[in-house]
Design an enzyme around this catalytic site. Structure first.
Site, PDB file in Angstrom:
ATOM      1  N   HIS A 178     -44.042 -13.327 -72.303  1.00 49.31           N
ATOM      2  CA  HIS A 178     -44.099 -14.620 -73.004  1.00 49.31           C
ATOM      3  C   HIS A 178     -44.685 -15.731 -72.128  1.00 49.31           C
ATOM      4  CE1 HIS A 178     -42.027 -12.921 -76.353  1.00 49.31           C
ATOM      5  NE2 HIS A 178     -40.892 -12.733 -75.721  1.00 49.31           N
ATOM      6  N   ASP A 190     -42.483  -4.347 -77.192  1.00 42.82           N
ATOM      7  CA  ASP A 190     -41.276  -5.179 -77.212  1.00 42.82           C
ATOM      8  C   ASP A 190     -41.055  -5.675 -78.652  1.00 42.82           C
ATOM      9  OD1 ASP A 190     -39.635  -7.081 -74.990  1.00 42.82           O
ATOM     10  OD2 ASP A 190     -39.943  -8.059 -76.926  1.00 42.82           O
ATOM     11  N   HIS A 233     -40.503  -8.523 -79.607  1.00 40.18           N
ATOM     12  CA  HIS A 233     -41.125  -9.836 -79.769  1.00 40.18           C
ATOM     13  C   HIS A 233     -42.626  -9.757 -79.482  1.00 40.18           C
ATOM     14  CE1 HIS A 233     -36.874 -10.706 -78.501  1.00 40.18           C
ATOM     15  NE2 HIS A 233     -36.948 -11.462 -79.576  1.00 40.18           N
ATOM     16  N   ASP A 275     -35.775  -3.984 -76.561  1.00 40.49           N
ATOM     17  CA  ASP A 275     -35.051  -4.798 -77.543  1.00 40.49           C
ATOM     18  C   ASP A 275     -35.440  -4.458 -78.984  1.00 40.49           C
ATOM     19  OD1 ASP A 275     -37.538  -5.873 -77.091  1.00 40.49           O
ATOM     20  OD2 ASP A 275     -36.839  -7.880 -76.554  1.00 40.49           O
TER      21      ASP A 275
END
Ligand SMILES: [Zn+2]
Length: 344
Positions: free
Chosen positions: A160, A195, A197, A284
């Protein structure tokens, strides 16, 4: 598989985390990496320490101003008598504000995208160690003739982080730093982000380039972090047009329905034919993860890994998210077993 890990991750031990309008107990904590390393040791994997690659690999990705910010802000924040022990923004530049102020509050807002990346006294040291873990794994794969693989147990995670923005638990973008390092000796590399995200920072860093193909599978960001990117229409710009692929997956998707999205990503990667593959390995996407974005089972991770390994590319696995500490050990060993099973 060569596994690289540094205990220096524990130097970043956040105390503050703000979401849904309230402070929460932080989720990106040292216990995550400890759970991963414990699982790997119990499965019999040998673990090596990283080497120090110095400042140039991170300077090849991040701006000088941002690196200076990360390295010095905690000391300056403390000296200025700010109330919270950790650096945390309370304002961000809006869409029509572009000046970088000299005051500390504005500076922190300028270099952060949200309130989930608090900077403590040794966050910088932990972040540097994390990027060295990724670089050591990458060099190992580069040095071996033929197809080999390595796993970098990075913490804090990185995908990120943009060229000059921290956010989403990330400070230095480990996978971007590793991919850029590999690009010095290879003509094209690819990043596959699994991931839960969207890998917004990684996408942002390479958005105008065709020599690094970025692919991300993630929970549909319509009402899920990072909200403002991760949509299918984001295909890259300029020289990079066509070299970014986002595959948003409906929330709650389980592995059987996830695999067709993965196969679509793998087909695109095959036709790009990179010299090396980097996998942003977020655990995740797990069905028991507190973020509850996707529903991948422990066995599902092995199947995902097997299909990625069947690309038959030199591959560096780089740890990103994953927050169910009770299951991180078995999920990482399942992924690596699936990967190694397909390679042998
Ligand atoms: Zn994540």
């Amino acid at each position: 598989m060569k596994i690289v890990y540094s205990p220096d991750h524990a130097l970043h031990d956040p105390k503050t985390y703000f979401k849904s309008g309230k402070f929460h107990v932080p989720q990106e904590v040292p216990g995550r990496a400890e759970a991963l390393v414990k699982g790997l040791k119990e499965a019999g994997h040998a673990i090596i320490a990283p080497d120090d690659f110095g400042p140039s690999p991170r300077a090849a990705v991040h701006t000088p101003g941002y690196l200076h910010f990360l390295e010095t802000i905690h000391e300056r924040w403390t000296a200025a008598g700010m109330e919270n022990a950790e650096v945390l923004p309370n304002i961000h530049p809006g869409r029509r504000m572009s000046s970088l102020p000299t005051g500390i509050v504005g500076e922190v807002g300028h270099y952060t995208i949200d309130m989930s990346a608090p900077i403590g006294p040794d966050t910088w040291k932990a972040s540097v160690a994390s990027s060295n873990v990724a670089l050591t794994a990458t060099r190992h794969v580069l040095e071996i003739d033929g197809v080999s693989s390595a796993y970098a147990l990075c913490r804090p995670p990185g995908h990120h982080a943009f060229q000059d923005i921290a956010g989403g638990f990330c400070f230095l973008n480990n996978i971007a730093i590793a991919a850029e390092y590999a690009r010095k000796s290879l003509s094209r590399v690819a990043i596959l982000d699994v991931d839960v995200h969207h890998g917004n920072g990684t996408q942002g860093i390479f958005y105008n380039r065709s020599d690094v193909f970025t692919v991300s599978l993630h929970a549909d960001p319509t009402d899920f972090y990072p909200f403002f990117s991760g949509y299918a229409h984001e295909r890259g710009e300029g020289d990079g047009e066509g070299y970014n692929l986002n595959l948003p997956v409906p929330r709650g998707t389980r592995v059987e329905a996830y695999l067709p999205y993965l196969d679509q990503a793998l087909t695109a990667l095959k036709s790009y034919a990179p010299d090396m593959l980097f996998v942003a390995l977020g655990l995740d996407a797990f069905e028991g993860d507190p973020f509850a974005g996707l529903g991948i089972s422990t066995e599902g991770f092995a199947e995902i890994a097997k299909r990625i390994a069947m690309l038959d590319l030199p591959t560096v696995l780089i740890q990103e998210g994953g927050y169910n500490q009770d299951c991180l050990g078995e999920n990482i060993t399942s992924f690596i077993a699936g990967f190694e099973g397909a390679m042998s």
